[in-house]
Write a protein that holds these residues in place. Sequence first.
Motif, PDB file in Angstrom:
ATOM      1  N   VAL A  63       0.802  -1.223   0.000  1.00  0.00           N
ATOM      2  CA  VAL A  63       0.000   0.000   0.000  1.00  0.00           C
ATOM      3  C   VAL A  63       0.834   1.272   0.000  1.00  0.00           C
ATOM      4  O   VAL A  63       0.285   2.380  -0.068  1.00  0.00           O
ATOM      5  N   LYS A  64       2.146   1.119   0.074  1.00  0.00           N
ATOM      6  CA  LYS A  64       3.004   2.306   0.087  1.00  0.00           C
ATOM      7  C   LYS A  64       2.775   3.161  -1.146  1.00  0.00           C
ATOM      8  O   LYS A  64       2.691   2.650  -2.259  1.00  0.00           O
ATOM      9  N   GLY A  65       2.656   4.457  -0.919  1.00  0.00           N
ATOM     10  CA  GLY A  65       2.437   5.380  -2.024  1.00  0.00           C
ATOM     11  C   GLY A  65       0.979   5.541  -2.399  1.00  0.00           C
ATOM     12  O   GLY A  65       0.634   6.448  -3.168  1.00  0.00           O
ATOM     13  N   ARG A  66       0.110   4.688  -1.864  1.00  0.00           N
ATOM     14  CA  ARG A  66      -1.314   4.779  -2.191  1.00  0.00           C
ATOM     15  C   ARG A  66      -2.168   5.105  -0.960  1.00  0.00           C
ATOM     16  O   ARG A  66      -3.181   5.794  -1.086  1.00  0.00           O
ATOM     17  N   PHE A  67      -1.771   4.593   0.193  1.00  0.00           N
ATOM     18  CA  PHE A  67      -2.527   4.819   1.431  1.00  0.00           C
ATOM     19  C   PHE A  67      -1.774   5.798   2.323  1.00  0.00           C
ATOM     20  O   PHE A  67      -0.544   5.816   2.352  1.00  0.00           O
ATOM     21  N   THR A  68      -2.544   6.577   3.079  1.00  0.00           N
ATOM     22  CA  THR A  68      -1.955   7.499   4.046  1.00  0.00           C
ATOM     23  C   THR A  68      -2.692   7.376   5.369  1.00  0.00           C
ATOM     24  O   THR A  68      -3.932   7.485   5.409  1.00  0.00           O
ATOM     25  N   ILE A  69      -1.938   7.161   6.429  1.00  0.00           N
ATOM     26  CA  ILE A  69      -2.515   7.082   7.763  1.00  0.00           C
ATOM     27  C   ILE A  69      -2.208   8.370   8.510  1.00  0.00           C
ATOM     28  O   ILE A  69      -1.136   8.958   8.343  1.00  0.00           O
ATOM     29  N   ALA A  70      -3.169   8.810   9.298  1.00  0.00           N
ATOM     30  CA  ALA A  70      -2.987  10.027  10.101  1.00  0.00           C
ATOM     31  C   ALA A  70      -3.800   9.861  11.378  1.00  0.00           C
ATOM     32  O   ALA A  70      -4.689   9.011  11.457  1.00  0.00           O
ATOM     33  N   ARG A  71      -3.472  10.673  12.373  1.00  0.00           N
ATOM     34  CA  ARG A  71      -4.228  10.603  13.621  1.00  0.00           C
ATOM     35  C   ARG A  71      -4.374  11.986  14.220  1.00  0.00           C
ATOM     36  O   ARG A  71      -3.539  12.871  14.004  1.00  0.00           O
ATOM     37  N   ASP A  72      -5.425  12.122  15.002  1.00  0.00           N
ATOM     38  CA  ASP A  72      -5.690  13.338  15.756  1.00  0.00           C
ATOM     39  C   ASP A  72      -5.692  12.920  17.217  1.00  0.00           C
ATOM     40  O   ASP A  72      -6.660  12.308  17.683  1.00  0.00           O
TER      41      ASP A  72
END
Length: 119
Positions: A63-72
């Motif tokens: 998934v590298k380059g296609r998915f992005t994970i983030a958090r608040d």
Amino acid sequence: QVQLVESGGGLVQAGGSLGLSCAASGSTSRVNAMGWYRQAPGREREAVATISAGGRTNYAEAVKGRFTIARDNAKNTVYLQMNNLKPEDTAVYYCNAKVEDYRVEYDYWGQGTQVTVSS
């Protein structure tokens, strides 16, 4: 106890995008890493992306380059933006949170949300 509530997912054509979110509630005083895992029919659950409390991220090669994970951290919420989706991304996606309580870390899981990518 910690509850994880996921939202997002659904059906999309190959090349499309979807976003997932997962909010943690309950005894969330010390949420460490959060992440997304997935399980396709007949396969074992696998890690997709994880993010530490400090924001360090790790992604599966697929998934590298296609998915992005983030958090608040203020909201104890983790997000997964999925772009350029492929049929092989079809799976049930689960949110995970590692919560520390009296120096012991516990794993919590969301109920899972289906992502289906049509070719």
